[in-house]
Design a protein around this motif. Structure first.
Motif, short mmCIF file in Angstrom:
data_model
loop_
_atom_site.label_atom_id
_atom_site.label_comp_id
_atom_site.label_asym_id
_atom_site.label_seq_id
_atom_site.Cartn_x
_atom_site.Cartn_y
_atom_site.Cartn_z
N LYS A 129 0.66 -1.04 -0.18
CA LYS A 129 -0.02 0.04 0.02
C LYS A 129 0.86 1.09 0.01
O LYS A 129 1.74 1.22 0.90
CB LYS A 129 -0.81 -0.11 1.18
N VAL A 130 0.70 1.90 -1.06
CA VAL A 130 1.60 3.37 -1.15
C VAL A 130 0.91 4.74 -0.98
O VAL A 130 -0.40 4.75 -1.41
CB VAL A 130 2.26 3.23 -2.52
N LYS A 131 1.51 5.49 -0.26
CA LYS A 131 0.90 6.77 -0.15
C LYS A 131 2.06 7.66 -0.72
O LYS A 131 3.27 7.74 -0.10
CB LYS A 131 0.57 7.33 1.15
N SER A 132 1.77 8.73 -1.87
CA SER A 132 2.55 9.50 -2.32
C SER A 132 2.38 11.03 -2.07
O SER A 132 1.08 11.42 -2.54
CB SER A 132 2.89 9.25 -3.77
N VAL A 133 3.35 11.74 -1.87
CA VAL A 133 2.94 13.04 -1.56
C VAL A 133 4.21 14.04 -2.04
O VAL A 133 5.13 13.63 -2.00
CB VAL A 133 2.96 13.41 0.04
#
Length: 431
Positions: A234-238
């Motif tokens: 699971k990836v969160k990109s900012v």
């Protein structure tokens, strides 16, 4: 700051921008990368000695080229003359030419020569280089150094009429250019192994991707995120503005304080900013980066050393003096007059690879049969091994980027003061 050991370390820079942090100038990140540091190096395809016999590789003869014969000329295009240029790329290519002529018999006895066209900073300069290469009948093929600007106008002129060999694609039009082969890979497709490494070595379930909001870093962040998602992570990109220095907000928003792996994609002050943010958060999670942050300004911003993180590259590190293929490169390029400082710079090393790859191709064709068509056909059949690169490549594997030949990378753990330890063999994208 003037650390002599930094020079070869900077040569690790390859492909994309990424870096990360430490709690005291890059020297106390061992806990953060404990999992990476203890990973078994058996992960990925086993790394053999690589190409160490240049004479056998190119199919040459142990003699000097005959200067009485007409030269075989390669076109050479590189961005240099400005702060972001890579003059060492041309130096590496010229050293390789000297080595071919002095030690490998040239091309079927004919001297090898370079026709150099420099791009300084403007896109339209690529058009001039394209016209020079296209209109010179003595040039059957072209090689790129670090052509991150001017590639689109160059390709619009050349239009596949002559083959182009590229080590690392930094220009946006190169992966789709006609009659082109990129032997180390491009921005979008070399990130697949980040998914494999994060899943198979770090056993990560969540990832925080923090990236600069520049076009190239957005592409890299998207590719890295997609690779990890394909691996079930699971990836969160900012993203953050390139001028920002306080990056606590973006790093926190991406989950840098809790994610199983952190992937920063930035450069220079962005590396320092991410480093300081991770220190503030007290992060003890592994950081997996590409090596653009292995630069003097980052080390200076972090107190004198570079982040002790894991770095993925599509090449055997030129600073890995234990690697047999690096030893062969160092010995041969020294004899050809390439300085120690330039040897450790990636653009010199990959340009050395490009010239020797072309030498292999040209010898296979035969000096009396060299034409753009015959060279292009032979280059299209090239499957490796790549000097200081992957043991096997497959050009045309990707329909959206037919020029891309490689999607593999190796991962190295940085120990500090210029010391790297291989963490994996050659990894491919997750199945």
């Amino acid at each position: 700051m003037n650390r002599r050991w930094l020079a070869p370390v900077i040569g690790a820079v390859l492909l994309t921008s990424a870096c990360g942090g430490s709690s005291d100038g890059g020297t106390s990140t061992d806990p953060a990368n404990a999992a990476a540091a203890s990973a078994e190096t058996s992960a990925g395809e086993k790394v053999e000695d690589g190409v160490t016999d240049y004479l056998g590789y190119v199919g040459g003869e142990r003699k000097k080229a005959d200067t009485a014969l007409p030269p075989v000329t390669l076109g050479w295009v590189n961005v240099e003359g400005t702060a972001n240029g890579a003059p060492e790329a041309t130096k590496g290519a010229q050293a390789a030419v000297r080595y071919v002529n002095e030690e490998l018999g040239g091309i079927d006895g004919h001297p090898l020569a370079l026709k150099v066209c420099e791009i300084a900073a403007a896109e339209e300069e690529g058009q001039r280089c394209g016209q020079e290469m296209l209109n010179d009948s003595a040039v059957p093929a072209v090689a790129f150094g670090n052509v991150f600007v001017g590639d689109q106008s160059f390709n619009s002129v050349l239009a596949g009429k002559k083959p182009v060999l590229v080590s690392v694609a930094t220009g946006p039009s190169v992966p789709t250019a006609k009659n082109t082969s990129i032997v180390f890979g491009d921005l979008s497709h070399v990130f697949g192994p980040w998914g494999s490494y994060s899943r198979d070595v770090l056993h990560a379930r969540t990832a925080a991707v923090v990236h600069t909001n520049t076009p190239s870093d957005k592409i890299a962040a998207k590719a890295a995120g997609e690779a990890m998602e394909k691996a079930g992570i699971k990836v969160k990109s900012v993203g953050f503005d390139a001028q920002a220095t306080d990056l606590l907000g973006p790093v926190t928003a991406a989950g840098g304080q809790s994610a199983d792996v952190i992937v920063p994609i930035t450069a220079g002050q962005g590396c320092v900013g991410v480093a300081k943010a991770l220190k503030q958060l007290g992060s003890t999670k592994p950081v997996v980066s590409t090596p653009i942050c292995l630069s003097p300004d980052v080390a200076e911003g972090l107190g004198g050393d570079l982040p002790k993180w894991t770095y993925g590259v599509a090449q055997t590190l030129p600073s890995d003096s234990s690697a047999p293929d690096v030893k062969a490169y160092t010995k041969a390029s020294t004899s050809a007059g390439l300085s120690k400082d330039d040897q450790g710079k990636v653009w010199a090393a990959v340009s050395w690879t490009s010239v020797l790859t072309y030498t292999k191709v040209l010898n296979a064709v035969g000096a009396d049969k060299i034409t753009p068509k015959t060279v292009g056909a032979e280059l299209a059949r090239f499957q490796g091994p790549v000097i200081m690169g992957a043991p096997k490549v497959a050009c045309g594997k990707y329909s959206d980027a037919p020029a891309v030949c490689n999607d593999q990378a190796r991962f190295y753990q940085y120990k500090g003061k210029g010391e790297f330890t291989p963490a994996t063999g050659w990894l491919r994208p997750p199945a």
